[in-house]
Enzyme design. Sequence first.
Site, PDB file in Angstrom:
ATOM      1  N   LEU A  80       0.834  -1.209   0.000  1.00  0.00           N
ATOM      2  CA  LEU A  80       0.000   0.000   0.000  1.00  0.00           C
ATOM      3  C   LEU A  80       0.867   1.257   0.000  1.00  0.00           C
ATOM      4  O   LEU A  80       1.707   1.437   0.872  1.00  0.00           O
ATOM      5  CB  LEU A  80      -0.909   0.008   1.233  1.00  0.00           C
ATOM      6  CG  LEU A  80      -1.850  -1.194   1.356  1.00  0.00           C
ATOM      7  CD1 LEU A  80      -2.745  -1.023   2.585  1.00  0.00           C
ATOM      8  CD2 LEU A  80      -2.692  -1.358   0.095  1.00  0.00           C
ATOM      9  N   ARG A 109       1.431  13.888   7.140  1.00  0.00           N
ATOM     10  CA  ARG A 109       2.182  14.161   8.368  1.00  0.00           C
ATOM     11  C   ARG A 109       3.677  14.375   8.105  1.00  0.00           C
ATOM     12  O   ARG A 109       4.394  14.868   8.962  1.00  0.00           O
ATOM     13  CB  ARG A 109       1.971  13.027   9.384  1.00  0.00           C
ATOM     14  CG  ARG A 109       0.570  13.025   9.986  1.00  0.00           C
ATOM     15  CD  ARG A 109       0.245  11.748  10.745  1.00  0.00           C
ATOM     16  NE  ARG A 109      -0.228  10.684   9.856  1.00  0.00           N
ATOM     17  CZ  ARG A 109      -0.632   9.477  10.270  1.00  0.00           C
ATOM     18  NH1 ARG A 109      -0.615   9.176  11.556  1.00  0.00           N
ATOM     19  NH2 ARG A 109      -1.040   8.578   9.388  1.00  0.00           N
ATOM     20  N   THR A 148      -7.649   2.131   3.271  1.00  0.00           N
ATOM     21  CA  THR A 148      -6.791   0.977   2.990  1.00  0.00           C
ATOM     22  C   THR A 148      -7.587  -0.192   2.400  1.00  0.00           C
ATOM     23  O   THR A 148      -7.059  -0.967   1.607  1.00  0.00           O
ATOM     24  CB  THR A 148      -6.057   0.516   4.267  1.00  0.00           C
ATOM     25  OG1 THR A 148      -7.026   0.407   5.332  1.00  0.00           O
ATOM     26  CG2 THR A 148      -4.986   1.509   4.684  1.00  0.00           C
ATOM     27  N   ASP A 175       5.250   2.237   3.851  1.00  0.00           N
ATOM     28  CA  ASP A 175       5.885   3.060   4.888  1.00  0.00           C
ATOM     29  C   ASP A 175       6.388   2.237   6.073  1.00  0.00           C
ATOM     30  O   ASP A 175       6.594   2.761   7.156  1.00  0.00           O
ATOM     31  CB  ASP A 175       4.930   4.171   5.352  1.00  0.00           C
ATOM     32  CG  ASP A 175       3.660   3.649   6.001  1.00  0.00           C
ATOM     33  OD1 ASP A 175       3.463   2.412   6.046  1.00  0.00           O
ATOM     34  OD2 ASP A 175       2.856   4.478   6.471  1.00  0.00           O
ATOM     35  N   GLU A 219      -9.914   1.414  14.982  1.00  0.00           N
ATOM     36  CA  GLU A 219      -8.963   2.493  14.705  1.00  0.00           C
ATOM     37  C   GLU A 219      -8.927   3.478  15.868  1.00  0.00           C
ATOM     38  O   GLU A 219      -9.927   3.685  16.562  1.00  0.00           O
ATOM     39  CB  GLU A 219      -9.352   3.222  13.417  1.00  0.00           C
ATOM     40  CG  GLU A 219      -9.087   2.414  12.169  1.00  0.00           C
ATOM     41  CD  GLU A 219      -7.654   1.915  12.082  1.00  0.00           C
ATOM     42  OE1 GLU A 219      -6.721   2.748  12.049  1.00  0.00           O
ATOM     43  OE2 GLU A 219      -7.451   0.690  12.066  1.00  0.00           O
ATOM     44  N   ASN A 227      55.253  11.279 -10.942  1.00  0.00           N
ATOM     45  CA  ASN A 227      54.997  12.153  -9.801  1.00  0.00           C
ATOM     46  C   ASN A 227      54.626  13.540 -10.305  1.00  0.00           C
ATOM     47  O   ASN A 227      55.353  14.132 -11.092  1.00  0.00           O
ATOM     48  CB  ASN A 227      56.237  12.255  -8.907  1.00  0.00           C
ATOM     49  CG  ASN A 227      55.900  12.930  -7.589  1.00  0.00           C
ATOM     50  OD1 ASN A 227      55.412  12.297  -6.667  1.00  0.00           O
ATOM     51  ND2 ASN A 227      56.144  14.239  -7.511  1.00  0.00           N
ATOM     52  N   TYR A 252      39.958  23.177 -19.648  1.00  0.00           N
ATOM     53  CA  TYR A 252      38.783  23.871 -20.167  1.00  0.00           C
ATOM     54  C   TYR A 252      39.227  25.172 -20.814  1.00  0.00           C
ATOM     55  O   TYR A 252      39.872  25.999 -20.155  1.00  0.00           O
ATOM     56  CB  TYR A 252      37.830  24.123 -18.993  1.00  0.00           C
ATOM     57  CG  TYR A 252      36.515  24.757 -19.349  1.00  0.00           C
ATOM     58  CD1 TYR A 252      35.733  24.251 -20.385  1.00  0.00           C
ATOM     59  CD2 TYR A 252      36.040  25.852 -18.633  1.00  0.00           C
ATOM     60  CE1 TYR A 252      34.512  24.832 -20.689  1.00  0.00           C
ATOM     61  CE2 TYR A 252      34.819  26.429 -18.928  1.00  0.00           C
ATOM     62  CZ  TYR A 252      34.055  25.924 -19.966  1.00  0.00           C
ATOM     63  OH  TYR A 252      32.843  26.489 -20.266  1.00  0.00           O
TER      64      TYR A 252
HETATM   65  C1  UD1 Z   1      -3.160   1.820   9.383  1.00  0.00           C
HETATM   66  C2  UD1 Z   1      -4.206   0.849   9.959  1.00  0.00           C
HETATM   67  C3  UD1 Z   1      -4.011   0.751  11.479  1.00  0.00           C
HETATM   68  C4  UD1 Z   1      -2.606   0.294  11.766  1.00  0.00           C
HETATM   69  C5  UD1 Z   1      -1.585   1.190  11.081  1.00  0.00           C
HETATM   70  C6  UD1 Z   1      -0.205   0.542  11.191  1.00  0.00           C
HETATM   71  C7  UD1 Z   1      -6.221   0.967   8.598  1.00  0.00           C
HETATM   72  C8  UD1 Z   1      -7.599   1.498   8.496  1.00  0.00           C
HETATM   73  N1  UD1 Z   1      -5.557   1.323   9.685  1.00  0.00           N
HETATM   74  O1  UD1 Z   1      -3.399   3.098   9.949  1.00  0.00           O
HETATM   75  O2  UD1 Z   1      -4.936  -0.177  12.025  1.00  0.00           O
HETATM   76  O3  UD1 Z   1      -2.395   0.293  13.174  1.00  0.00           O
HETATM   77  O4  UD1 Z   1      -1.858   1.328   9.672  1.00  0.00           O
HETATM   78  O5  UD1 Z   1       0.802   1.360  10.679  1.00  0.00           O
HETATM   79  O6  UD1 Z   1      -5.791   0.251   7.720  1.00  0.00           O
HETATM   80  N2  UD1 Z   1      -3.007   3.889   1.981  1.00  0.00           N
HETATM   81  C9  UD1 Z   1      -3.464   3.667   0.701  1.00  0.00           C
HETATM   82  N3  UD1 Z   1      -4.687   4.164   0.345  1.00  0.00           N
HETATM   83  C10 UD1 Z   1      -5.450   4.861   1.219  1.00  0.00           C
HETATM   84  C11 UD1 Z   1      -4.981   5.077   2.530  1.00  0.00           C
HETATM   85  C12 UD1 Z   1      -3.747   4.574   2.875  1.00  0.00           C
HETATM   86  O7  UD1 Z   1      -2.791   3.034  -0.114  1.00  0.00           O
HETATM   87  O8  UD1 Z   1      -6.538   5.294   0.822  1.00  0.00           O
HETATM   88  C13 UD1 Z   1      -1.686   3.358   2.347  1.00  0.00           C
HETATM   89  C14 UD1 Z   1      -0.732   4.428   2.831  1.00  0.00           C
HETATM   90  O9  UD1 Z   1       0.007   4.960   1.750  1.00  0.00           O
HETATM   91  C15 UD1 Z   1       0.134   3.672   3.796  1.00  0.00           C
HETATM   92  C16 UD1 Z   1      -0.766   2.580   4.328  1.00  0.00           C
HETATM   93  O10 UD1 Z   1      -1.841   2.468   3.417  1.00  0.00           O
HETATM   94  O11 UD1 Z   1       1.254   3.076   3.151  1.00  0.00           O
HETATM   95  C17 UD1 Z   1      -1.310   2.917   5.709  1.00  0.00           C
HETATM   96  O12 UD1 Z   1      -1.954   4.152   5.640  1.00  0.00           O
HETATM   97  P1  UD1 Z   1      -1.881   5.188   6.840  1.00  0.00           P
HETATM   98  O13 UD1 Z   1      -2.657   6.380   6.456  1.00  0.00           O
HETATM   99  O14 UD1 Z   1      -0.472   5.373   7.272  1.00  0.00           O
HETATM  100  O15 UD1 Z   1      -2.730   4.360   7.925  1.00  0.00           O
HETATM  101  P2  UD1 Z   1      -2.646   4.474   9.481  1.00  0.00           P
HETATM  102  O16 UD1 Z   1      -3.469   5.596   9.931  1.00  0.00           O
HETATM  103  O17 UD1 Z   1      -1.224   4.462   9.883  1.00  0.00           O
HETATM  104 MG    MG Z   2       0.696   4.620   8.792  1.00  0.00          MG
END
Ligand code: UD1
Ligand code: MG
Length: 474
Positions: free
Chosen positions: A11, A18, A84, A109, A161, A383, A393
């Site tokens: 993902l 942030r 997600t 990440d 969450e 040397n 140049y």
């Molecule tokens: C998410 C989890 C949380 C977990 C945490 C761990 C969900 C709803 N929550 O929260 O339970 O404790 O990770 O680090 O899954 N992303 C997408 N598409 C989106 C949103 C996010 O691809 O629409 C990707 C982001 O780029 C990232 C990952 O999903 O790589 C997690 O997204 P992030 O926004 O960091 O989720 P958290 O709030 O950390």
């Molecule tokens: Mg995260």
Amino acid sequence: MGEQHLAVVVLAAGAGTRMKSSTPKVMHEIAGLPLLGHALATASSLGAAHVVPVIRHQRDLIANYIETYFPHAVIADQDEVPGTGRAVECALNALPEDFTGAVVVTSGDVPLLDVATLESLIDAHLAGGFSATILTSIVEDPAGYGRIIRSNDGKFIQIIEDRDADAEQLEITEVNAGVYVFDAALLRNALTKVGSHNAQGEKYLTDAAAELIHEGFKVQALAVADNWLVAGINDRVQLGEVAAELNYRICEAWQVAGVTIQDPSSTWIDVTVQLAQDVTILPGTYLQGFTKIETGAVVGPEVVLVDVEVGEGAKVVKTHATGSKIGAGASVGPFSYLRPGTELGADGKIGTFVETKNAKIGAGSKVPHLSYVGDATIGENSNIGAGTIFANYDGVKKHASSIGSHVRTGSHNVFVAPITIGDGAYTAAGTVVRKDVEAGDLAMNVAPQRNLADWVIAKRPGTAAAEAAHKAKN
Ligand code: UD1
Ligand code: MG
């Protein structure tokens, strides 16, 4: 399980707000790779049939990186539905329609996640006949993470969450690490039932786990042994912390492999670097890119090497070098600047306040002090005198210089390129070499010296210099 029944979804579609950066979060680098590079390298090492990164935010920039470095990956584009869960749905849609088997979900990440952890998660998932297996971690400060809700007998129930949790749930310290294995068909079906009635108005992947339980399938949540492996990066404080931890682990692995690293806290080594046994790294040293150091070499203190090969037993002190090769037994520094295309032969020397660029310096040849060597070839055992400039140049074009073997050039020379100096030739101090010098010749073009007798006594009477001259004469 055959690899044709395994897919890995990474993902990476989130905005990463942030980080407060114009660079997308997953493209921030630690140990020489973007966060996404670490995640995709791990995903690719599982031998899965499909590696599917999901992207959206700054799509083209990230897609370009993936296509360049992970051409086997199949990019899935997330649509405008956030969350997600929707991201994974888009990934599943990018898989072949007849795909069945296990889907691993990780995040772009979470850079320290390793292959062994994922393999044991997949094993535990398949062995127990689960519909979903969730990796968790038990942390001191669970703020921001999804909380793992278990029944009194410890069975997984659901993930809540942070922003949806009540006061009691917020106390829970077991959190969702964001790493999962699902059965592909069951997940696809469960996601169709997941809505977005939550604090963020997003379609959560985490709700698919509760849906699977609701449908009567088995779901397990397993705690990771080492929390660093699942450390997620959401801001630059975490970026710095995880970078330091990864660097510490890289240094430790090299120490275990037989490399002396005097001060790991001030030594930074990219994951792409190769070090031989009995290399010594002294404090304040940065080894980056495709740097490779052979046995017995001593590098540091205070050295930066980017894509540099260092030969056996060479010594490099207080130097900045890029795209260069340093031969076995050679010596570089202190205060040397090696730019791309520098090749120093075995037992050669590039010394103090010397800058080189596109310079092939043969075995045993030395450029010891205060010089610039650009677009030049120097043979063996020559040397170059102190304070020499290769004037490569002409204001419009660059030109090459060629110096033979066993050449001795005087101090404070200028070689006006293009120029050739033959084997065994000498040049006098202060020579501006504009014409080729044949083998064995001595080149000089400095005007003969004239001494004006008693000039100081006559022209600077009463000065300390004049008085000293007087005294010396009497
Ligand atoms: C998410 C989890 C949380 C977990 C945490 C761990 C969900 C709803 N929550 O929260 O339970 O404790 O990770 O680090 O899954 N992303 C997408 N598409 C989106 C949103 C996010 O691809 O629409 C990707 C982001 O780029 C990232 C990952 O999903 O790589 C997690 O997204 P992030 O926004 O960091 O989720 P958290 O709030 O950390
Ligand atoms: Mg995260």
